[in-house]
Design a protein around this motif. Sequence first.
Motif, PDB file in Angstrom:
ATOM      1  N   VAL A  42      -4.395   8.616 -10.325  1.00  0.00           N
ATOM      2  CA  VAL A  42      -4.728   7.823 -11.511  1.00  0.00           C
ATOM      3  C   VAL A  42      -3.584   6.867 -11.801  1.00  0.00           C
ATOM      4  CG1 VAL A  42      -6.127   9.687 -12.468  1.00  0.00           C
ATOM      5  CG2 VAL A  42      -3.727   9.458 -13.158  1.00  0.00           C
ATOM      6  N   PRO A  43      -3.885   5.706 -12.383  1.00  0.00           N
ATOM      7  CA  PRO A  43      -2.811   4.785 -12.748  1.00  0.00           C
ATOM      8  C   PRO A  43      -2.062   5.263 -13.981  1.00  0.00           C
ATOM      9  CG  PRO A  43      -4.918   3.896 -13.447  1.00  0.00           C
ATOM     10  CD  PRO A  43      -5.222   5.146 -12.666  1.00  0.00           C
ATOM     11  N   ILE A  44      -0.750   5.014 -13.991  1.00  0.00           N
ATOM     12  CA  ILE A  44       0.062   5.230 -15.187  1.00  0.00           C
ATOM     13  C   ILE A  44       0.086   3.890 -15.922  1.00  0.00           C
ATOM     14  CG2 ILE A  44       2.359   5.799 -16.061  1.00  0.00           C
ATOM     15  CD1 ILE A  44       2.771   7.478 -13.526  1.00  0.00           C
ATOM     16  N   LEU A  45      -0.539   3.847 -17.105  1.00  0.00           N
ATOM     17  CA  LEU A  45      -0.751   2.575 -17.814  1.00  0.00           C
ATOM     18  C   LEU A  45       0.143   2.474 -19.039  1.00  0.00           C
ATOM     19  CD1 LEU A  45      -4.659   2.585 -17.701  1.00  0.00           C
ATOM     20  CD2 LEU A  45      -3.102   1.426 -16.124  1.00  0.00           C
ATOM     21  N   ALA A  99      -2.340  -1.140  -7.747  1.00  0.00           N
ATOM     22  CA  ALA A  99      -2.729  -2.552  -7.715  1.00  0.00           C
ATOM     23  C   ALA A  99      -4.015  -2.813  -8.483  1.00  0.00           C
ATOM     24  CB  ALA A  99      -2.881  -3.011  -6.264  1.00  0.00           C
ATOM     25  N   SER A 100      -4.963  -1.857  -8.429  1.00  0.00           N
ATOM     26  CA  SER A 100      -6.268  -2.072  -9.056  1.00  0.00           C
ATOM     27  C   SER A 100      -6.333  -1.560 -10.487  1.00  0.00           C
ATOM     28  CB  SER A 100      -7.358  -1.379  -8.234  1.00  0.00           C
ATOM     29  OG  SER A 100      -7.190   0.036  -8.264  1.00  0.00           O
ATOM     30  N   GLY A 101      -5.463  -0.597 -10.815  1.00  0.00           N
ATOM     31  CA  GLY A 101      -5.534   0.024 -12.140  1.00  0.00           C
ATOM     32  C   GLY A 101      -6.720   0.962 -12.285  1.00  0.00           C
ATOM     33  N   PRO A 140      -0.625  -1.420 -15.327  1.00  0.00           N
ATOM     34  CA  PRO A 140      -0.130  -0.265 -14.560  1.00  0.00           C
ATOM     35  C   PRO A 140       1.386  -0.292 -14.389  1.00  0.00           C
ATOM     36  CG  PRO A 140      -1.359  -1.786 -13.142  1.00  0.00           C
ATOM     37  CD  PRO A 140      -1.479  -2.307 -14.516  1.00  0.00           C
ATOM     38  N   LEU A 141       2.004   0.877 -14.561  1.00  0.00           N
ATOM     39  CA  LEU A 141       3.434   1.058 -14.310  1.00  0.00           C
ATOM     40  C   LEU A 141       3.688   1.853 -13.037  1.00  0.00           C
ATOM     41  CD1 LEU A 141       4.591   2.100 -17.902  1.00  0.00           C
ATOM     42  CD2 LEU A 141       4.770  -0.165 -16.865  1.00  0.00           C
ATOM     43  N   GLY A 142       2.671   2.575 -12.581  1.00  0.00           N
ATOM     44  CA  GLY A 142       2.820   3.415 -11.414  1.00  0.00           C
ATOM     45  C   GLY A 142       1.569   4.235 -11.211  1.00  0.00           C
ATOM     46  N   GLY A 181      -1.282   2.534   0.973  1.00  0.00           N
ATOM     47  CA  GLY A 181      -1.751   3.879   0.715  1.00  0.00           C
ATOM     48  C   GLY A 181      -2.666   3.959  -0.496  1.00  0.00           C
ATOM     49  N   VAL A 182      -3.090   5.173  -0.799  1.00  0.00           N
ATOM     50  CA  VAL A 182      -3.975   5.390  -1.945  1.00  0.00           C
ATOM     51  C   VAL A 182      -3.254   5.061  -3.243  1.00  0.00           C
ATOM     52  CG1 VAL A 182      -5.330   7.096  -3.201  1.00  0.00           C
ATOM     53  CG2 VAL A 182      -5.320   7.126  -0.692  1.00  0.00           C
ATOM     54  N   VAL A 183      -1.980   5.504  -3.368  1.00  0.00           N
ATOM     55  CA  VAL A 183      -1.248   5.242  -4.619  1.00  0.00           C
ATOM     56  C   VAL A 183      -1.039   3.745  -4.815  1.00  0.00           C
ATOM     57  CG1 VAL A 183      -0.120   7.474  -4.733  1.00  0.00           C
ATOM     58  CG2 VAL A 183       0.963   5.624  -3.455  1.00  0.00           C
TER      59      VAL A 183
END
Length: 496
Positions: free
Chosen positions: A106-109, A77-79, A115-117, A70-72
């Motif tokens: 957006v990535p949770i960094l 995976a890409s950050g 990335p954490l999520g 999916g998008v998330v």
Amino acid sequence: MLTPPRIVEDVTDRLRAAHSAVDACRAVVDVLATHTDALIATLLHVHDHLRCVAAAGSWHVFSSVPLGRGVVGRVYASGRTAVLTDVTVDPEFIRLGPDVVAEICVPILDRTGEPLGALNLEWTSELAATPDLGAWRVLAEELGKSLGARIDELGGPPAETQAEKLLRHSVALSAAGTEAEVYARVAEAARDVSGLSSAVVLTPIAGDIAEPADVPVGVTGSAALFIGGVVLRSSSPGRHDRVLVQRLADLGGRELGVLLDRARRHGTSFSLGDPDQLDPRGFEAVTKTGVRTMIVAPIGPGALGGVLVAFDDVTAHPEPARVSLLELLGTQAWTCLDRLHSLTRLRHRASSDPLTGLRHHGPFGERLAAAEPGRTALLAIDVDQFKVINDTYGHAAGDRALVDLARALESTLRQGDELYRIGGDEFVAVVEVPSPNEAVAVAERLTAAARRVGRTISVGVALQRRDELGETTLSRADQALYEVKRRGRDGLHLAP
């Protein structure tokens, strides 16, 4: 109207008061929900999935998304941020509820940029004012960094729950393709779910399995040890675990059989903890190996299955909930084993002759295609005067004669040789031999076996030539069989 400074200030205050990663995610979602009618979700990496830990704006959300899906999954995976203004053109968009007209993910960094999520916002109402996606993107990325930094300070994403562990192991068990995989995976699951360092599966040796005379007692990877009348299986990867499993194996078949029987006899589970404080009578042999804590749960009903044993050399008091989880794993393992047995029976029925139990045309064709020219001989076999048996004594007598003959012929063949029934009274043996003389010797044993049950057979022998198709070899074996018939039956002939 979007007011980023105020939102950032509110989120910062709420994050400062958060005491866990879940609290931090809820704080961000709660603040955002007061400023937009978007569907909001925060997903964190928990073991092997992105799991939703906080959401607002909809009662249906993606609670669990496999990594990379999916998008998330792509954003995690890409950050890198994803902004969609037309979700229908994105092949990775997974639709759940109302039509989405815009999405920002957006990535949770964490504080190092890892990335954490993912923080995901979706707008679904075409009647509402179109959001300023540029401004929302900048805001969301800032919040993703602030949230990730706070989660990092609090020790990272939440640990996998017991329910999530059980689900993960249940999926792995369901995907097991062999009994050995089921036993290895349920032992690994027991270690993980119970929190104890070691786990084994004990099963009785089946009556039709000859116990190996000399089996070294040593545990490496997923081992199957034959100890007395018990099979011990383990999937312990660590050195410490192997030592504990080895000590248990050293008890021998009698003591292991006691563990096996106590759980199987009534289909009940039991646990042991702290032998210094609690009565260890009846389990002295186990505690002498250094075991201080143990949970035993049955696999399968009553005396039919085995037992799952999780244990440790550290004292603990097993909680009822953990014992229940091991019981569930045992039930799941039995279900998987029963499914594998059912599939095996179905495959056997589909590929076997129902009268004699021998395999028939389909498997014979596959075996013929895999034959090794120059080392494979085909023995075409025909029962002499079989029509006379049917005409004189009836088809029931003919069926009994075929069954008796099939058993006699099959018992004569060596390991690796195979016998097929390809017609009413027609059989073919496929044997691996280095020379024509050895193929003839096999045919002689077959004719002798037929005579011992009061029948005679004609056998045509052909050694497959190099670059010769199996069908051609079978044709030559048939021609040799007809030569035996012409000579008066009850014999063999080697095709030139």
